[in-house]
Design an enzyme around this catalytic site. Structure first.
Site, PDB file in Angstrom:
ATOM      1  N   THR A 109       0.829  -1.196   0.000  1.00  0.00           N
ATOM      2  CA  THR A 109       0.000   0.000   0.000  1.00  0.00           C
ATOM      3  C   THR A 109       0.867   1.251   0.000  1.00  0.00           C
ATOM      4  O   THR A 109       1.848   1.337   0.731  1.00  0.00           O
ATOM      5  CB  THR A 109      -0.922   0.016   1.231  1.00  0.00           C
ATOM      6  OG1 THR A 109      -1.739  -1.150   1.211  1.00  0.00           O
ATOM      7  CG2 THR A 109      -1.813   1.249   1.234  1.00  0.00           C
ATOM      8  N   THR A 159      -2.989   1.842   6.077  1.00  0.00           N
ATOM      9  CA  THR A 159      -2.374   0.637   5.540  1.00  0.00           C
ATOM     10  C   THR A 159      -2.536  -0.474   6.566  1.00  0.00           C
ATOM     11  O   THR A 159      -2.667  -0.212   7.767  1.00  0.00           O
ATOM     12  CB  THR A 159      -0.877   0.856   5.226  1.00  0.00           C
ATOM     13  OG1 THR A 159      -0.347  -0.332   4.614  1.00  0.00           O
ATOM     14  CG2 THR A 159      -0.070   1.159   6.482  1.00  0.00           C
TER      15      THR A 159
END
EC number: 3.4.19.5
Length: 239
Positions: A109, A159
């Site tokens: 991410t 994330t």
């Protein structure tokens, strides 16, 4: 792949998921925000819109790396071993092996939160998703309010394990704590990371309209960096 972007000043936002050929998913999410009356496009519809807009695309091999292949094989091996161990103890018909394994490798991410000199905040997040995810699984990244959110007070990008981030509505919760409880950015981010999501699942980066920034996580580490106009520069991984 999936991504989303949100302008906190205007509340405009765009999101995409189920992409397999788009080189830069975040660019497509921005086009959804700016060029369509919608917020979210997915799978075949998102791919068709990408072709219509002429964004760069590539074949599957472009997105594969030795690291990602090794991670996939490692997670599949762990899940198979955990499933076999569980099946020896479980006689019911509904054992779902994927949820019995150790937590998977963290995804790739990438998130960005910014504030300009007028105090306008924007958040953008893009990811390849959870390693060895089921076909059709959608994570937190394209869900406005979960993995990506911005309002007049802050911008937040998340994330970690998407299912936990969605359950905690991490991004929106930070904004709500600031707006309705009067918390500072740092206090709101810490409250979400420490008390509103499961341990070992989540990391957040955030900025406020006044120029503050916060980066917090309840995992072993989180790749992160921050910079401001006064020359402050910070790069870190561990606590």
């Amino acid at each position: 792949m999936e991504a989303s972007i949100m302008n906190g000043c205007t509340k405009q936002c765009g999101a995409v998921s189920g992409l397999t050929t788009v080189v830069n998913p975040i660019s497509l999410a921005r086009l959804v925000m700016e060029k369509t009356p919608h917020i979210y496009l997915a799978f075949a519809g998102a791919e068709a819109f990408a072709r219509q807009q002429g964004v760069p695309t590539a074949e599957t091999e472009y997105f594969m790396t030795d690291k990602s292949i090794d991670q996939l094989k490692a997670v599949q091996s762990k899940e198979e071993a955990s499933c076999m161990a569980a099946l020896k103890q479980e006689t019911g018909p509904d054992v779902f092996c994927g949820e019995l394994a150790d937590k998977p490798f963290s995804g790739e991410t990438v998130g960005c939160v910014v504030v300009d000199k007028l105090g306008h905040c924007v958040a953008a997040t893009s990811t390849g998703g959870r390693t060895n995810k089921m076909v059709g699984r959608i994570g937190d990244t394209p869900l406005i309010g979960a993995g990506n959110y911005s309002n007049q007070l802050c911008a937040v990008s998340a994330t970690g394990i998407g299912e936990a981030i969605i359950r905690g509505m991490a991004g929106h919760t930070v904004g709500a704590l600031m707006e309705f409880k009067g918390m500072s950015l740092a206090a709101a981010v810490n409250e979400v990371v420490e008390n509103r999501v499961e341990r070992g699942t989540t990391g957040l980066i955030a900025v406020s309209s006044s120029g503050e920034f916060a980066m917090a996580f309840n995992t072993t580490g989180m790749y992160r960096a921050a910079a401001d106009e006064d020359g402050h520069y910070e790069v870190a991984i561990w606590h």
